[in-house]
Scaffold this active site. Sequence first.
Site, PDB file in Angstrom:
ATOM      1  N   HIS A  24      31.605  23.533   8.137  1.00  0.00           N
ATOM      2  CA  HIS A  24      32.541  23.257   7.040  1.00  0.00           C
ATOM      3  C   HIS A  24      33.017  21.801   7.024  1.00  0.00           C
ATOM      4  CE1 HIS A  24      32.870  27.534   6.072  1.00  0.00           C
ATOM      5  NE2 HIS A  24      33.048  27.763   7.363  1.00  0.00           N
ATOM      6  N   SER A  41      28.849  30.972   7.648  1.00  0.00           N
ATOM      7  CA  SER A  41      30.202  31.237   7.166  1.00  0.00           C
ATOM      8  C   SER A  41      30.271  30.841   5.691  1.00  0.00           C
ATOM      9  CB  SER A  41      31.235  30.449   7.988  1.00  0.00           C
ATOM     10  OG  SER A  41      32.537  30.642   7.480  1.00  0.00           O
ATOM     11  N   HIS A  82      30.512  26.856  -0.670  1.00  0.00           N
ATOM     12  CA  HIS A  82      29.381  26.395   0.138  1.00  0.00           C
ATOM     13  C   HIS A  82      29.157  27.381   1.284  1.00  0.00           C
ATOM     14  CE1 HIS A  82      32.868  24.574   2.271  1.00  0.00           C
ATOM     15  NE2 HIS A  82      32.174  24.908   3.351  1.00  0.00           N
TER      16      HIS A  82
END
Length: 524
Positions: free
Chosen positions: A43, A109, A128
Amino acid sequence: MGPVYVSGYLALYDRDGGELALTREIVAAALPPAGPLPINIDHRPRCDIGAVLAVVDDDRGPFFLGVVNCPQLGAVLARAVGPDFFGDMRLSDEERLLYLLSNYLPSASLSSRRLAPGEAPDETLFAHVALCVIGRRVGTIVVYDASPEAAVAPFRQLSARARSELLARAAESPDRERVWHMSEEALTRALLSTAVNNMLLRDRWELVAARRREAGVRGHTYLQATMWAGLLPKSGASPAPGPSAAMAAPPSAAPGDYIFVPAAQYNQLVVNQRPAPSLESQLGAIVSAAMDRRHRRSPSPEPRPPARKRRYDDYAQDNAYYPGEAPPPASDLAAVVSSLQREISHLRAQQLRYPTPYYAPAAPPQLLPPGAVVGHPHPHHAAGALYPPMYAPQPGLHAPPPSPVAHAVPALPGLPGLQGLAAPVAHVPAQVVPQQPVVVQAQPVAVPAAAAAAPAPAPAAAAAAAAPVQAAAPAAPASAPQPPVQASVSAPADVSAGTIDASSAAVACQRGADIFVSQMMSQR
């Protein structure tokens, strides 16, 4: 180096709660996404290394297929890996990258936009997909491979409809041939940040294995999920269908390579390899547990003003108020117990100084001849009285060593035929004197009439006469050879005061040690 394909579940229906929950209605409203979904590392912004080619709504949850094509990523990982990581495996650069990505970033994730109260989800919900160590959602494990078909094949519970639809959409995606470039410094920071943020993760590989079972992954090639450094050889990896199956051909087992043992015997062998903790360690653990329970049961003391003379009356506080006034720690008790154990070991070692006396094995017993007389004379019996028949001693049998406390005494009054008898002195304890009758080969001894008519002997003389004695056989004629007198060992426990039985010494030392320990522990 060509592209690497990655696939996996983004979530499983009815397995997560709270803000992580994704229902079938939400996923149906968010698919297909409004734009391409980038793939980054953990992330981190501006760290895109690929893109999602397609997302389908499977019966178990949303499933994606993406591509990772960043030349700098392979270069950074190749320089960071040690020379012995791959062992003797001869791998290409693409295979090395597959192994490193599968074991360094084994999860995915999904990042989604937070909905406002009352807002309905739409195509802009998904933001995303990040590659990470452990995802927060259940079953979010990924599989890397060199082709889309091989990347999707290990997911055995994926429906055929979703599989075909996913591969068809991925083949039409414009991002399939795209290349993402990043600076090696940014990639190094991102990979290092992932390692630092997950270094305190407990049971990492157990979680990875659990997520793999939740996702229904079987037949994967590159995901090792092992706690040991380095990679397993390809013979230990499960083969996957597709182009990767040719690389994982296990060698055939030669005769004698395996030994088959029962499971119970194998488990027993494994259990026996673990050394048992010492007695001092066990006692220390018991004392520590007792102190911990006492601390938990005792309520917290109320705050009191400091006093000039304050002794340690609160066992829950281990800090010292003044030098020398701290309560004795539990380690002191463990030290005392260790000292007691050394004393017990010293007492038990005493039995080694007194070995058990050895007696030669006896021959099979035989009955006495009809004319033999068995027994010993007694002053209260008539002349010629005999005891019940017993077994006679055999040649080659050795008697116990003579007692050092036995001394010769003069002939007893009234019994002239018992000259030279051996009797114990008065100061010898009764339990040391042999109590079993001694069997000898002797002739009947006639008691004179004067001795028979004499009054009863005194108590002391009677006690001495009643004690077991050894009568000497009458002298044989000079022409006939005299056989050696053999003593009977019908009672092997007949030992003198100078010989201590090892088992008795062990019992005595054990009892003394137990009394010593109980007294010391009561004082503590």
